[in-house]
Design a protein around this motif. Structure first.
Motif, PDB file in Angstrom:
ATOM      1  N   TRP A   1       0.853  -1.181   0.000  1.00  0.00           N
ATOM      2  CA  TRP A   1       0.000   0.000   0.000  1.00  0.00           C
ATOM      3  C   TRP A   1       0.895   1.239   0.000  1.00  0.00           C
ATOM      4  O   TRP A   1       2.076   1.175   0.317  1.00  0.00           O
ATOM      5  CB  TRP A   1      -0.964  -0.003   1.188  1.00  0.00           C
ATOM      6  CG  TRP A   1      -0.336   0.215   2.530  1.00  0.00           C
ATOM      7  CD1 TRP A   1      -0.275   1.389   3.239  1.00  0.00           C
ATOM      8  CD2 TRP A   1       0.329  -0.753   3.345  1.00  0.00           C
ATOM      9  NE1 TRP A   1       0.377   1.206   4.424  1.00  0.00           N
ATOM     10  CE2 TRP A   1       0.763  -0.105   4.511  1.00  0.00           C
ATOM     11  CE3 TRP A   1       0.612  -2.113   3.209  1.00  0.00           C
ATOM     12  CZ2 TRP A   1       1.457  -0.763   5.521  1.00  0.00           C
ATOM     13  CZ3 TRP A   1       1.296  -2.769   4.203  1.00  0.00           C
ATOM     14  CH2 TRP A   1       1.718  -2.097   5.350  1.00  0.00           C
ATOM     15  N   THR A   2       0.330   2.361  -0.355  1.00  0.00           N
ATOM     16  CA  THR A   2       1.066   3.613  -0.466  1.00  0.00           C
ATOM     17  C   THR A   2       1.184   4.299   0.891  1.00  0.00           C
ATOM     18  O   THR A   2       0.217   4.354   1.651  1.00  0.00           O
ATOM     19  CB  THR A   2       0.366   4.554  -1.468  1.00  0.00           C
ATOM     20  OG1 THR A   2       0.301   3.880  -2.731  1.00  0.00           O
ATOM     21  CG2 THR A   2       1.122   5.864  -1.636  1.00  0.00           C
ATOM     22  N   SER A   3       2.360   4.813   1.175  1.00  0.00           N
ATOM     23  CA  SER A   3       2.593   5.572   2.396  1.00  0.00           C
ATOM     24  C   SER A   3       1.564   6.691   2.501  1.00  0.00           C
ATOM     25  O   SER A   3       1.270   7.380   1.532  1.00  0.00           O
ATOM     26  CB  SER A   3       4.005   6.162   2.359  1.00  0.00           C
ATOM     27  OG  SER A   3       4.207   7.063   3.402  1.00  0.00           O
ATOM     28  N   GLY A   4       1.008   6.849   3.687  1.00  0.00           N
ATOM     29  CA  GLY A   4      -0.003   7.870   3.908  1.00  0.00           C
ATOM     30  C   GLY A   4      -1.423   7.347   3.793  1.00  0.00           C
ATOM     31  O   GLY A   4      -2.347   7.951   4.328  1.00  0.00           O
ATOM     32  N   ASP A   5      -1.599   6.226   3.096  1.00  0.00           N
ATOM     33  CA  ASP A   5      -2.921   5.593   3.013  1.00  0.00           C
ATOM     34  C   ASP A   5      -3.149   4.765   4.278  1.00  0.00           C
ATOM     35  O   ASP A   5      -2.195   4.369   4.954  1.00  0.00           O
ATOM     36  CB  ASP A   5      -3.025   4.667   1.799  1.00  0.00           C
ATOM     37  CG  ASP A   5      -3.067   5.413   0.481  1.00  0.00           C
ATOM     38  OD1 ASP A   5      -3.149   6.662   0.508  1.00  0.00           O
ATOM     39  OD2 ASP A   5      -3.003   4.752  -0.567  1.00  0.00           O
ATOM     40  N   GLU A   6      -4.396   4.463   4.566  1.00  0.00           N
ATOM     41  CA  GLU A   6      -4.719   3.613   5.705  1.00  0.00           C
ATOM     42  C   GLU A   6      -4.166   2.207   5.445  1.00  0.00           C
ATOM     43  O   GLU A   6      -4.402   1.636   4.380  1.00  0.00           O
ATOM     44  CB  GLU A   6      -6.236   3.546   5.898  1.00  0.00           C
ATOM     45  CG  GLU A   6      -6.671   2.758   7.100  1.00  0.00           C
ATOM     46  CD  GLU A   6      -6.216   3.340   8.426  1.00  0.00           C
ATOM     47  OE1 GLU A   6      -6.102   2.570   9.386  1.00  0.00           O
ATOM     48  OE2 GLU A   6      -5.963   4.567   8.506  1.00  0.00           O
ATOM     49  N   PRO A   7      -3.389   1.650   6.388  1.00  0.00           N
ATOM     50  CA  PRO A   7      -2.875   0.293   6.193  1.00  0.00           C
ATOM     51  C   PRO A   7      -4.019  -0.713   6.057  1.00  0.00           C
ATOM     52  O   PRO A   7      -5.066  -0.558   6.690  1.00  0.00           O
ATOM     53  CB  PRO A   7      -2.061   0.025   7.461  1.00  0.00           C
ATOM     54  CG  PRO A   7      -1.713   1.380   7.985  1.00  0.00           C
ATOM     55  CD  PRO A   7      -2.891   2.252   7.631  1.00  0.00           C
ATOM     56  N   PRO A   8      -3.823  -1.751   5.250  1.00  0.00           N
ATOM     57  CA  PRO A   8      -4.854  -2.783   5.085  1.00  0.00           C
ATOM     58  C   PRO A   8      -5.159  -3.501   6.406  1.00  0.00           C
ATOM     59  O   PRO A   8      -4.352  -3.491   7.334  1.00  0.00           O
ATOM     60  CB  PRO A   8      -4.230  -3.762   4.084  1.00  0.00           C
ATOM     61  CG  PRO A   8      -3.128  -3.020   3.430  1.00  0.00           C
ATOM     62  CD  PRO A   8      -2.657  -2.001   4.415  1.00  0.00           C
ATOM     63  N   GLN A   9      -6.318  -4.127   6.468  1.00  0.00           N
ATOM     64  CA  GLN A   9      -6.737  -4.858   7.665  1.00  0.00           C
ATOM     65  C   GLN A   9      -5.773  -5.980   8.035  1.00  0.00           C
ATOM     66  O   GLN A   9      -5.710  -6.383   9.194  1.00  0.00           O
ATOM     67  CB  GLN A   9      -8.153  -5.425   7.473  1.00  0.00           C
ATOM     68  CG  GLN A   9      -9.224  -4.359   7.437  1.00  0.00           C
ATOM     69  CD  GLN A   9      -9.311  -3.592   8.748  1.00  0.00           C
ATOM     70  OE1 GLN A   9      -9.249  -4.172   9.832  1.00  0.00           O
ATOM     71  NE2 GLN A   9      -9.443  -2.285   8.651  1.00  0.00           N
ATOM     72  N   ALA A  10      -5.008  -6.489   7.058  1.00  0.00           N
ATOM     73  CA  ALA A  10      -4.067  -7.576   7.327  1.00  0.00           C
ATOM     74  C   ALA A  10      -2.908  -7.132   8.223  1.00  0.00           C
ATOM     75  O   ALA A  10      -2.213  -7.963   8.802  1.00  0.00           O
ATOM     76  CB  ALA A  10      -3.510  -8.126   6.012  1.00  0.00           C
ATOM     77  N   VAL A  11      -2.712  -5.832   8.349  1.00  0.00           N
ATOM     78  CA  VAL A  11      -1.625  -5.298   9.170  1.00  0.00           C
ATOM     79  C   VAL A  11      -2.092  -5.262  10.627  1.00  0.00           C
ATOM     80  O   VAL A  11      -3.092  -4.618  10.938  1.00  0.00           O
ATOM     81  CB  VAL A  11      -1.226  -3.877   8.705  1.00  0.00           C
ATOM     82  CG1 VAL A  11      -0.099  -3.339   9.567  1.00  0.00           C
ATOM     83  CG2 VAL A  11      -0.837  -3.880   7.234  1.00  0.00           C
ATOM     84  N   PRO A  12      -1.386  -5.958  11.535  1.00  0.00           N
ATOM     85  CA  PRO A  12      -1.781  -5.946  12.943  1.00  0.00           C
ATOM     86  C   PRO A  12      -1.819  -4.514  13.499  1.00  0.00           C
ATOM     87  O   PRO A  12      -1.010  -3.665  13.102  1.00  0.00           O
ATOM     88  CB  PRO A  12      -0.688  -6.761  13.640  1.00  0.00           C
ATOM     89  CG  PRO A  12      -0.121  -7.631  12.555  1.00  0.00           C
ATOM     90  CD  PRO A  12      -0.216  -6.810  11.297  1.00  0.00           C
ATOM     91  N   GLU A  13      -2.736  -4.248  14.406  1.00  0.00           N
ATOM     92  CA  GLU A  13      -2.948  -2.892  14.921  1.00  0.00           C
ATOM     93  C   GLU A  13      -1.675  -2.266  15.487  1.00  0.00           C
ATOM     94  O   GLU A  13      -1.384  -1.101  15.237  1.00  0.00           O
ATOM     95  CB  GLU A  13      -4.056  -2.877  15.976  1.00  0.00           C
ATOM     96  CG  GLU A  13      -4.487  -1.484  16.369  1.00  0.00           C
ATOM     97  CD  GLU A  13      -5.044  -0.650  15.221  1.00  0.00           C
ATOM     98  OE1 GLU A  13      -4.754   0.564  15.186  1.00  0.00           O
ATOM     99  OE2 GLU A  13      -5.744  -1.186  14.351  1.00  0.00           O
ATOM    100  N   ALA A  14      -0.901  -3.012  16.258  1.00  0.00           N
ATOM    101  CA  ALA A  14       0.333  -2.459  16.837  1.00  0.00           C
ATOM    102  C   ALA A  14       1.312  -2.048  15.736  1.00  0.00           C
ATOM    103  O   ALA A  14       1.990  -1.026  15.858  1.00  0.00           O
ATOM    104  CB  ALA A  14       0.979  -3.470  17.774  1.00  0.00           C
TER     105      ALA A  14
END
Length: 82
Positions: free
Chosen positions: A7-20
């Motif tokens: 994903w592009t820097s500055g965009d919301e990370p995808p759901q697959a990325v752990p919250e921490a």
């Protein structure tokens, strides 16, 4: 190693990325200035190594989780900037 997503820097990370890890990614993104000439922002790549998530930015910044589950950002030691 298991490839996750990009994903592009500055965009919301995808759901697959752990919250921490998202918190660490957002903190790094906040330090990247907008390009006044309209150049595209760098992209993140999420991978999994031995079951642990790793987010790496095209610039060589890597965000991982420490033993306590907190995000830690560092530069790739092989990018020449150590």
């Amino acid at each position: 190693m298991q490839l996750g997503t990009r994903w592009t820097s500055g965009d919301e990370p995808p759901q697959a990325v752990p919250e921490a890890l998202r918190d660490g990614v957002r903190a790094v993104d906040a330090t990247i200035p907008l390009d006044q000439l309209g150049q595209p922002r760098p992209r993140w790549t999420l991978t999994w190594l031995e079951g642990k998530p790793i987010a790496e930015l095209d610039t060589g910044v890597i965000v991982t989780l420490d033993a306590d589950g907190h995000a830690v950002a560092r530069n790739d030691p092989e990018d020449g900037f150590g």
